[in-house]
Scaffold this motif. Structure first.
Motif, PDB file in Angstrom:
ATOM      1  N   VAL A  30       0.823  -1.211   0.000  1.00 64.89           N
ATOM      2  CA  VAL A  30       0.000   0.000   0.000  1.00 64.89           C
ATOM      3  C   VAL A  30       0.855   1.259   0.000  1.00 64.89           C
ATOM      4  N   LEU A  31       2.111   1.124   0.379  1.00 69.19           N
ATOM      5  CA  LEU A  31       3.075   2.220   0.291  1.00 69.19           C
ATOM      6  C   LEU A  31       4.038   1.938  -0.848  1.00 69.19           C
ATOM      7  N   GLY A  32       4.177   2.886  -1.758  1.00 71.92           N
ATOM      8  CA  GLY A  32       5.134   2.764  -2.842  1.00 71.92           C
ATOM      9  C   GLY A  32       6.248   3.780  -2.677  1.00 71.92           C
ATOM     10  N   PHE A  33       7.421   3.454  -3.187  1.00 70.39           N
ATOM     11  CA  PHE A  33       8.589   4.331  -3.070  1.00 70.39           C
ATOM     12  C   PHE A  33       8.680   5.184  -4.332  1.00 70.39           C
ATOM     13  N   GLY A  34       8.445   6.480  -4.188  1.00 66.13           N
ATOM     14  CA  GLY A  34       8.596   7.412  -5.307  1.00 66.13           C
ATOM     15  C   GLY A  34      10.047   7.823  -5.442  1.00 66.13           C
ATOM     16  N   CYS A  35      10.644   7.531  -6.587  1.00 65.93           N
ATOM     17  CA  CYS A  35      12.085   7.725  -6.767  1.00 65.93           C
ATOM     18  C   CYS A  35      12.448   9.038  -7.440  1.00 65.93           C
ATOM     19  N   MET A  36      11.526   9.984  -7.481  1.00 69.08           N
ATOM     20  CA  MET A  36      11.822  11.275  -8.109  1.00 69.08           C
ATOM     21  C   MET A  36      12.684  12.153  -7.215  1.00 69.08           C
ATOM     22  N   ALA A  57      13.167   0.429   3.114  1.00 66.31           N
ATOM     23  CA  ALA A  57      11.773   0.273   2.692  1.00 66.31           C
ATOM     24  C   ALA A  57      11.499  -1.168   2.280  1.00 66.31           C
ATOM     25  N   TYR A  58      12.405  -1.764   1.529  1.00 65.64           N
ATOM     26  CA  TYR A  58      12.222  -3.147   1.079  1.00 65.64           C
ATOM     27  C   TYR A  58      12.115  -4.103   2.269  1.00 65.64           C
ATOM     28  N   GLU A  59      12.987  -3.888   3.248  1.00 59.87           N
ATOM     29  CA  GLU A  59      12.984  -4.777   4.415  1.00 59.87           C
ATOM     30  C   GLU A  59      11.689  -4.672   5.215  1.00 59.87           C
ATOM     31  N   GLN A  60      10.965  -3.573   5.033  1.00 56.69           N
ATOM     32  CA  GLN A  60       9.686  -3.417   5.733  1.00 56.69           C
ATOM     33  C   GLN A  60       8.487  -3.701   4.817  1.00 56.69           C
ATOM     34  N   GLY A  61       8.773  -4.325   3.677  1.00 57.89           N
ATOM     35  CA  GLY A  61       7.688  -4.836   2.846  1.00 57.89           C
ATOM     36  C   GLY A  61       7.300  -4.028   1.635  1.00 57.89           C
ATOM     37  N   VAL A  62       7.948  -2.888   1.373  1.00 59.32           N
ATOM     38  CA  VAL A  62       7.607  -2.082   0.198  1.00 59.32           C
ATOM     39  C   VAL A  62       8.081  -2.805  -1.057  1.00 59.32           C
ATOM     40  N   ASN A  63       7.167  -3.027  -2.000  1.00 58.33           N
ATOM     41  CA  ASN A  63       7.556  -3.765  -3.214  1.00 58.33           C
ATOM     42  C   ASN A  63       7.221  -3.026  -4.506  1.00 58.33           C
ATOM     43  N   TYR A  64       6.908  -1.726  -4.423  1.00 57.47           N
ATOM     44  CA  TYR A  64       6.553  -0.931  -5.600  1.00 57.47           C
ATOM     45  C   TYR A  64       7.449   0.302  -5.653  1.00 57.47           C
ATOM     46  N   ALA A  94       7.890   0.583 -11.643  1.00 50.92           N
ATOM     47  CA  ALA A  94       6.992   1.390 -12.470  1.00 50.92           C
ATOM     48  C   ALA A  94       7.838   2.452 -13.165  1.00 50.92           C
ATOM     49  N   ALA A  95       7.790   2.474 -14.487  1.00 52.61           N
ATOM     50  CA  ALA A  95       8.537   3.460 -15.269  1.00 52.61           C
ATOM     51  C   ALA A  95       7.577   4.110 -16.257  1.00 52.61           C
ATOM     52  N   LYS A  96       8.048   5.181 -16.939  1.00 47.20           N
ATOM     53  CA  LYS A  96       7.120   5.995 -17.726  1.00 47.20           C
ATOM     54  C   LYS A  96       7.709   6.410 -19.066  1.00 47.20           C
ATOM     55  N   LEU A  97       6.904   6.251 -20.104  1.00 45.61           N
ATOM     56  CA  LEU A  97       7.259   6.747 -21.424  1.00 45.61           C
ATOM     57  C   LEU A  97       6.970   8.244 -21.489  1.00 45.61           C
ATOM     58  N   PRO A  98       7.950   9.069 -21.849  1.00 47.63           N
ATOM     59  CA  PRO A  98       7.681  10.510 -21.960  1.00 47.63           C
ATOM     60  C   PRO A  98       6.893  10.799 -23.232  1.00 47.63           C
ATOM     61  N   ASP A 122      15.103  -6.457 -18.285  1.00 45.00           N
ATOM     62  CA  ASP A 122      14.540  -6.690 -19.621  1.00 45.00           C
ATOM     63  C   ASP A 122      13.010  -6.587 -19.611  1.00 45.00           C
ATOM     64  N   TYR A 123      12.449  -6.115 -18.505  1.00 47.36           N
ATOM     65  CA  TYR A 123      11.003  -5.905 -18.459  1.00 47.36           C
ATOM     66  C   TYR A 123      10.656  -4.857 -17.403  1.00 47.36           C
ATOM     67  N   VAL A 124       9.502  -4.240 -17.590  1.00 44.35           N
ATOM     68  CA  VAL A 124       8.966  -3.286 -16.621  1.00 44.35           C
ATOM     69  C   VAL A 124       7.619  -3.821 -16.154  1.00 44.35           C
ATOM     70  N   ASP A 125       7.430  -3.841 -14.842  1.00 42.70           N
ATOM     71  CA  ASP A 125       6.193  -4.401 -14.290  1.00 42.70           C
ATOM     72  C   ASP A 125       4.985  -3.516 -14.571  1.00 42.70           C
ATOM     73  N   TYR A 126       5.158  -2.212 -14.387  1.00 46.79           N
ATOM     74  CA  TYR A 126       4.065  -1.262 -14.563  1.00 46.79           C
ATOM     75  C   TYR A 126       4.596  -0.086 -15.389  1.00 46.79           C
ATOM     76  N   TYR A 127       4.092   0.028 -16.626  1.00 51.71           N
ATOM     77  CA  TYR A 127       4.605   1.048 -17.532  1.00 51.71           C
ATOM     78  C   TYR A 127       3.492   2.045 -17.840  1.00 51.71           C
ATOM     79  N   LEU A 128       3.837   3.343 -17.733  1.00 50.85           N
ATOM     80  CA  LEU A 128       2.830   4.391 -17.863  1.00 50.85           C
ATOM     81  C   LEU A 128       3.130   5.334 -19.018  1.00 50.85           C
ATOM     82  N   MET A 129       2.066   5.798 -19.669  1.00 54.97           N
ATOM     83  CA  MET A 129       2.167   6.971 -20.524  1.00 54.97           C
ATOM     84  C   MET A 129       2.248   8.155 -19.564  1.00 54.97           C
ATOM     85  N   HIS A 130       3.348   8.875 -19.591  1.00 53.34           N
ATOM     86  CA  HIS A 130       3.646   9.846 -18.540  1.00 53.34           C
ATOM     87  C   HIS A 130       2.921  11.172 -18.753  1.00 53.34           C
ATOM     88  N   MET A 131       2.323  11.678 -17.702  1.00 56.36           N
ATOM     89  CA  MET A 131       1.776  13.023 -17.604  1.00 56.36           C
ATOM     90  C   MET A 131       0.786  13.324 -18.719  1.00 56.36           C
TER      91      MET A 131
END
Length: 409
Positions: A30-36, A57-64, A94-98, A122-131
């Motif tokens: 339910v908590l995701g790590f925003g890497c911006m 964060a990973y050790e406390q269960g964050v997986n996104y 999760a990564a994003k196409l500009p 070689d793969y992205v789990d969640y890929y977004l059209m950005h903004m």
């Protein structure tokens, strides 16, 4: 969205983290790590500090873990950290196409392959059209053949789930929801943005389609922690809940079953610890009516700085001449409840970057909106005032240039 307790998932972190399911039954923390907002060091990311925070964060269960092509140094840092700690297979990226830079399918290929290289995967789990801000952006991508491009990469496994991140008004959000069979979406949403951007209405529309909804800016970039007026903070303290200002904002989100993951740009171990604790403790239904009234009072205190008493009810809409009246007033108010820079930035995202112009200068003074406004706002006068504040000459030039790039072809 089903809510999971991870008490049996010791191998994924501590026993406290909670999870919600995506459309395919995959567990997302339910908590995701925003890497911006990785801490900068010199001209790049302080990767050692970022590594300590990601591992905590990973050790406390964050997986996104959420990143993007345009987050300077973020993809490279995340890829290196996951590789050297052998965590890639245990987490979701999760990564994003500009999409705003894409002028052809070959360009989409280049951006995507560059992202895979940076992320060392070689793969992205969640890929977004950005903004995304307007349905016209998707229509442009369709002309380039984006549907086939997505299908091919999903079939090859290079993209596991496809979605979009959104900054714009509610109407355009719902149009984008309907135009493609998305796997998930990402919206800006917090207790101050419940009737702006996609808003609560957009959240419910996405959830009605069974889409996981990822939340960005849950605390408005920290402003709902660092810029809360003292009188509002006092109400929070006097509630007896013992929650921090951040906890109020996060619990408000976790209380809603339509919310899947809440992203936080964590750049200190203290922040990681606090946010993981909240994510482990907060339950849907925990907030009482008294809690909601406290937050409503907090909102009203913040809104006292507003220039226009617009509630975002939208009784004035649609404007027959295309003016986005509530959107403009929201951005104008943001200049005074937050900062001039923030208000203008929101205007750029939510009003300026729509294919059909929605500027206040399009008002012809017919007065229809004023006859419909429950608050009795002198809308025509306030639109002129807002336009002067939101669009000084340098911004007009910038908006014109951005629209030419965004809507070319």
């Amino acid at each position: 969205m089903k809510y999971l307790d991870a008490s049996h998932l010791v191998e994924e972190g501590t026993v406290d983290m909670q999870y919600r399911l995506d459309r395919n039954g995959n567990k997302l923390s339910v908590l995701g790590f925003g890497c911006m907002r990785f801490t900068r060091k010199g001209s790049g990311v302080d990767i050692d500090k970022a590594e300590r925070e990601i591992l905590a964060a990973y050790e406390q269960g964050v997986n996104y873990y959420d990143t993007a092509y345009v987050y300077s140094g973020s993809e490279e840092a995340l890829g290196e950290i996951l590789e050297r700690n052998r965590l890639r297979g245990n987490v979701n990226i999760a990564a994003k196409l500009p999409q705003y830079l894409v002028g052809s399918i070959k360009a989409a290929d280049r951006y995507f392959e560059k992202e895979l290289s940076r992320l060392r995967t070689d793969y992205v789990d969640y890929y977004l059209m950005h903004m995304m801000t307007d349905i016209a952006q998707w229509e442009k991508l369709e002309k380039f053949g984006i549907r086939d491009w997505i299908r091919e990469r999903k079939e090859s496994g290079a993209i596991r789930n496809i979605g979009f991140s959104y900054h714009g008004n509610t109407e355009n959000f719902k149009k984008i929801l309907d135009v493609y069979d998305w796997d998930f979406c990402q919206i800006q949403y917090n207790y101050m943005d419940d009737v702006s951007q996609a808003g609560r209405e957009g959240l419910l529309a996405a959830a009605s389609k069974g889409l996981p909804v990822i939340i960005m800016e849950p605390l408005l970039g920290g402003k709902l922690v660092n810029q809360i007026p003292e009188s509002a903070a006092r109400l929070m303290r006097e509630s007896g809940r013992g929650w921090s200002k951040a906890e109020w904002g996060l619990r408000w989100l976790y209380d809603q079953p339509e919310v899947t993951v809440v992203l936080s740009g964590m750049n200190s171990l203290k922040m990681v610890e606090e946010n993981c604790r909240i994510a482990s403790e907060a339950r849907q239904g925990d907030m009482t009516e008294d809690d909601r009234q406290t937050l409503e009072s907090v909102k009203q205190i913040i809104k006292r700085k507003e220039k226009v008493g617009c509630t975002g009810c939208r009784y004035c809409m649609p404007c027959p001449h295309g003016v986005d009246i509530p959107g403009i007033f929201y951005c104008y108010n943001s200049m005074y409840t937050d900062s001039k820079k923030t208000g203008r930035h929101r205007f750029f995202q939510t009003v300026a970057l729509t294919r059909k112009p929605a500027f206040a200068s399009m008002c012809v003074g017919c007065g229809r909106c004023e006859r419909l406004c429950p608050q009795g706002i002198p809308i025509r006068e306030k639109l002129k005032e807002a336009d002067r504040a939101l669009r000084p000459l340098p911004y007009k030039i910038g908006i014109t240039a951005a629209r030419k790039v965004l809507f070319r072809g």
